[in-house]
Design a protein around this motif. Sequence first.
Motif, PDB file in Angstrom:
ATOM      1  N   GLY A 138       3.500 -36.614  73.496  1.00 27.05           N
ATOM      2  CA  GLY A 138       3.967 -36.797  75.132  1.00 27.05           C
ATOM      3  C   GLY A 138       5.066 -37.818  75.654  1.00 27.05           C
ATOM      4  O   GLY A 138       5.217 -38.807  74.791  1.00 27.05           O
TER       5      GLY A 138
ATOM      6  N   ARG B   5      11.177 -40.059  78.540  1.00 25.84           N
ATOM      7  CA  ARG B   5      11.276 -38.718  79.127  1.00 25.84           C
ATOM      8  C   ARG B   5      12.446 -38.663  80.035  1.00 25.84           C
ATOM      9  O   ARG B   5      13.217 -37.259  79.992  1.00 25.84           O
ATOM     10  CB  ARG B   5      10.140 -38.907  80.419  1.00 25.84           C
TER      11      ARG B   5
ATOM     12  N   LEU C  47       8.429 -34.385  86.132  1.00 23.50           N
ATOM     13  CA  LEU C  47       7.006 -33.923  86.111  1.00 23.50           C
ATOM     14  C   LEU C  47       6.941 -32.980  87.191  1.00 23.50           C
ATOM     15  O   LEU C  47       5.916 -31.988  87.021  1.00 23.50           O
ATOM     16  CB  LEU C  47       6.236 -35.085  86.074  1.00 23.50           C
TER      17      LEU C  47
ATOM     18  N   THR D  16       8.297 -29.565  86.289  1.00 16.03           N
ATOM     19  CA  THR D  16       7.644 -28.940  85.379  1.00 16.03           C
ATOM     20  C   THR D  16       6.126 -28.367  86.092  1.00 16.03           C
ATOM     21  O   THR D  16       5.728 -27.216  85.729  1.00 16.03           O
ATOM     22  CB  THR D  16       6.817 -29.900  84.339  1.00 16.03           C
TER      23      THR D  16
ATOM     24  N   SER E 165      -1.156 -35.639  78.138  1.00 13.48           N
ATOM     25  CA  SER E 165       0.077 -34.529  78.124  1.00 13.48           C
ATOM     26  C   SER E 165       0.640 -34.422  79.672  1.00 13.48           C
ATOM     27  O   SER E 165      -0.065 -34.762  80.459  1.00 13.48           O
ATOM     28  CB  SER E 165      -0.623 -33.295  77.728  1.00 13.48           C
ATOM     29  N   ASP E 166       1.479 -33.578  79.964  1.00 10.29           N
ATOM     30  CA  ASP E 166       2.234 -33.311  81.176  1.00 10.29           C
ATOM     31  C   ASP E 166       1.038 -32.779  81.991  1.00 10.29           C
ATOM     32  O   ASP E 166       0.932 -33.000  83.080  1.00 10.29           O
ATOM     33  CB  ASP E 166       3.322 -32.614  81.004  1.00 10.29           C
TER      34      ASP E 166
ATOM     35  N   GLU F  53       6.499 -40.669  91.334  1.00  8.07           N
ATOM     36  CA  GLU F  53       5.805 -39.382  91.010  1.00  8.07           C
ATOM     37  C   GLU F  53       4.781 -39.159  92.067  1.00  8.07           C
ATOM     38  O   GLU F  53       4.488 -38.036  92.106  1.00  8.07           O
ATOM     39  CB  GLU F  53       5.337 -39.384  89.412  1.00  8.07           C
TER      40      GLU F  53
END
Length: 482
Positions: free
Chosen positions: A38, A44, A271, A274, A357-358, A386
């Motif tokens: 990750g 990232r 994120l 995603t 994990s995401d 986020e």
Amino acid sequence: MTAERSDASVVTEDGEVITPPTLAIDATGLMLWPPGKGLAGIPRVESFLINAALADPDPRVDVVAFRSGEGRFRPLAPYEQEHVATGEISPRRVKRWPGRSMALSQAFEAVRQRPWDKREADRHLAKTVTNGRTGVACGATRLLIRAYRLYRRARIRLGPSQDARRRTAEAERSLVLISHHILTQEDRSAVSGAAGKLAFLCHDIIPALRPDLLGSGTGERRFGSYLEQLVRSGAPAFCASDAVGATLADHMRRAGIDPPVVYRFPMPSILHETASRMGKTSRIEAGEPFVIYCSTIEVRKNHILLARIWQQALEEGVKLPRLVCAGRWGWMIEPLRAYLKAHPGLHQSVTFTGLVSDEELIRYYRSASFGVFPSHIEGWGYGASECLDFGVPVIVSTTPSLIEATGGLMPAIDSNDQAGWYAAIRRMAEDPAWRSSLAERIAQQHRPTPASASWAAIKAGLQASVAGNVAAAAPLQTTRLR
């Protein structure tokens, strides 16, 4: 008269081919990251940059890695692209097998361009020549390629070659946005003029400002001098926050160095993007209320403040939601470990998940009651922005970058003010009307930043920097792209 070619080169009347400067993203740091692990924080962001460049159809955009044996950056081999790619690679980078003879010729050319590659490259090239087949033919081809590589290295050691002059010309045409790893590795040649024109992504300058909050490794000790060398060379900086850009400029002035050109780019909501692709951005109910803090566990992130607050609540009989700390264990956390060991009751109300994990992190953001981010100092504070991306209210420290990352919309408290943090956390937990008003503020005033917008800003800054280097007309000045 000039004529443009399909590869974006220009042919003059006398037949000279002029190749436009290459804008390259450095993948050296991510190449060292284990595949399948990750990504968070700086890795990232760098993964986003590398994959945006891999997907860009512009032939002037490339992805490179630094080869210390050659003292230069070079394009990624296909197997290296596979290592760092998480999405589609532009069709112009996809190569078809041209047949054994042509493939062998191309393998020899790859050796001439990158004579210091290791045996892994020889194995890959041999598979390329045999179209992925293994066995005796592949083994013999690998030995042949290895022998040719040793021959090329011997020629280089004997003196300057035409290849070296060609590499110098290539470096002069390129601008490489280097990875954070280059600023902390031991090989100083990576930031020397011989490696070509460089730009750097300035996530923060914490190693220079607050070395007391970082480890004492070689990388941290070298950071300041490498940074100053880059700025002296005229390398432009790319910053996600105005606060970091201003701090960088002020730091250089104090060191007696002219500040760099600074290009401001919006931090991408990676994120959330995603989650959008997965169709998982809406709120979901948690089994029990909890508070989220997503960051590496290190002294700078101030987890010990939260541990003390949750312990205070236990001692006073105050019921706080569970604290979920998502992130890997980092450095200088011995005081935190000692505090947790001395207060075993905290295990009932504080959870350290380790690296997640995401998909797991998205689930945490979708169901958290609110977030906290009490870090002492930040370049941005991904976990805070986020939270806003997912509509989650968050309490942040008063470090300028965190206030900027949350648009000044969220309550901010000094990172050393335990009483202030305790009061704010209690209010957030016990006052649903206040929590809802903050969530409504986010819904009205915050929008996640598309990765495409961030890439467009960074690419425009690189192009502007190249144009400035080529024209050498305008004086250096701070520029911000929004």
